[in-house]
Design an enzyme around this catalytic site. Structure first.
Site, mmCIF file in Angstrom:
data_model
loop_
_atom_site.group_PDB
_atom_site.id
_atom_site.type_symbol
_atom_site.label_atom_id
_atom_site.label_comp_id
_atom_site.label_asym_id
_atom_site.label_seq_id
_atom_site.Cartn_x
_atom_site.Cartn_y
_atom_site.Cartn_z
ATOM 1 N N HIS A 49 -7.330 -6.162 0.385
ATOM 2 C CA HIS A 49 -6.211 -5.226 0.376
ATOM 3 C C HIS A 49 -4.943 -5.823 0.981
ATOM 4 O O HIS A 49 -3.855 -5.280 0.788
ATOM 5 C CB HIS A 49 -6.605 -3.960 1.137
ATOM 6 C CG HIS A 49 -5.624 -2.846 1.015
ATOM 7 N ND1 HIS A 49 -5.216 -2.326 -0.203
ATOM 8 C CD2 HIS A 49 -4.941 -2.134 1.976
ATOM 9 C CE1 HIS A 49 -4.345 -1.352 -0.011
ATOM 10 N NE2 HIS A 49 -4.155 -1.216 1.296
ATOM 11 N N SER A 84 0.837 -1.190 0.000
ATOM 12 C CA SER A 84 0.000 0.000 0.000
ATOM 13 C C SER A 84 0.890 1.265 0.000
ATOM 14 O O SER A 84 1.660 1.467 -0.925
ATOM 15 C CB SER A 84 -0.953 -0.047 1.196
ATOM 16 O OG SER A 84 -2.001 0.878 1.071
ATOM 17 N N ASP A 127 -9.742 -5.970 -3.696
ATOM 18 C CA ASP A 127 -9.245 -4.834 -2.929
ATOM 19 C C ASP A 127 -10.221 -3.669 -3.052
ATOM 20 O O ASP A 127 -10.495 -3.184 -4.146
ATOM 21 C CB ASP A 127 -7.867 -4.422 -3.470
ATOM 22 C CG ASP A 127 -7.137 -3.438 -2.565
ATOM 23 O OD1 ASP A 127 -7.811 -2.750 -1.773
ATOM 24 O OD2 ASP A 127 -5.905 -3.367 -2.667
#
Length: 310
Positions: free
Chosen positions: A263, A99, A235
């Protein structure tokens, strides 16, 4: 997550950074995402440590590290990773970023290319504009007043309509490891200093219309670095279709989509993630660009690519 290790610490520019350092093999550095910590890697830390020296910091403003008032830009986080590598006498290593951590290690590739031997991006920021409504909302004035309520257990457990709304904002509402880790991390913004760091980190890369920082101008640098991109097909925080951008611009990069993961593919499908990352770390780069496949206990089936996603 129970663990058999203790966090180490180092003072960098008068602030204390805490980090995992386990294993005796070649080093690999894992960089977590927004409001995450070393815990966001789950069992990957100890599993990888059987073969590698695993370094996993809690970035400043996150986890057990200090949360100073100041610069939370990608460049600042990148400099922190470089300083940690200097402290540990690591000249160069593979970097794995999840991320926000993906954006950080891409920035490292731009600023300190000699420190990055290979690049693994997991549900990475910096590859497209679209993000969840929650992240965009965090950039708006007054969000610091709303976040403590959204992070409360009362809000999550007692407001049925709230859960439906959070689903529309991009937070997972179905049971599973991604949901558990998202809520565990998100609850940390109830703490004032963590909330300030979250807002500063978010506003450094996201605006009301989505991500404001793009790595596209740096893609040419990735051609000379073995690179892997892993994403969850479900996600809700950063859409998997962003993988198309790097696949199109850097055709030698390997792209793997876990169709049923969210995610946190490293948590949703830990066995496959571990095998995939280990294989990538073990190769000499000649396999870069290999076909995308997903292993299952019974068979090998093609993974779903972003263009096939709904």
């Amino acid at each position: 997550m129970s663990s058999s290790y203790e966090l180490q610490s180092v003072e960098l520019h008068k602030d204390v950074l805490r980090y995992v350092d386990i294993g005796d093999g070649p080093p690999v550095i894992l960089v977590h995402g927004l409001i995450g910590s070393h815990r966001s890697w789950g069992t990957q830390l100890e599993r990888l440590s059987h073969k590698y020296r695993v370094i996993a910091p809690d970035l400043f403003g996150h986890g057990e590290s200090d949360k100073p008032t100041g610069d939370y830009s990608l460049s600042s986080h990148s400099a922190t990773i470089r300083d940690l590598m200097d402290h540990l006498n690591i000249d160069s290593a593979p970097l794995v970023g999840h991320s926000l951590g993906g954006g950080i290690i891409m920035q490292m590739t731009y600023l300190f290319p000699e420190r990055v031997s290979r690049l693994a991006l997991v549900s990475s920021g910096g590859l497209g504009r679209e993000v969840s409504l929650l992240l965009k909302a965090a950039t708006l004035p007054g969000s610091e007043l709303v976040l403590p309520l959204l992070a409360s257990d009362w809000f999550r457990k007692n407001a049925e309509d709230a859960l439906a709304q959070l689903g529309r904002w991009g937070l997972p509402v179905q049971p599973g490891p991604s949901m558990t880790e998202t809520w565990r991390s998100f609850r940390s913004v109830a703490d004032r200093s963590t909330r300030g760091a979250f807002l500063a980190s978010t506003r450094a890369v996201v605006g009301p219309r989505g991500q404001t920082v793009s790595a596209k101008q740096h893609f040419a640098k990735f051609e000379s670095i073995p690179s892997l991109l892993v994403w969850g097909g479900k996600d809700r925080m950063i859409p998997a279709k962003h993988a198309d951008n790097i696949r199109r611009e850097v055709p030698n990069s390997r792209v793997e989509i876990f169709p049923d993961a969210g995610h946190f593919p490293q948590l949703d499908e830990p066995d496959f993630f571990f095998r995939l990352l280990s294989e990538f770390l073990d190769t000499d780069g000649s396999e870069k660009g290999a076909g995308t496949e997903k292993s299952t206990p019974a068979e090998i089936t093609p993974a779903v690519m972003p263009s096939q996603l709904p």
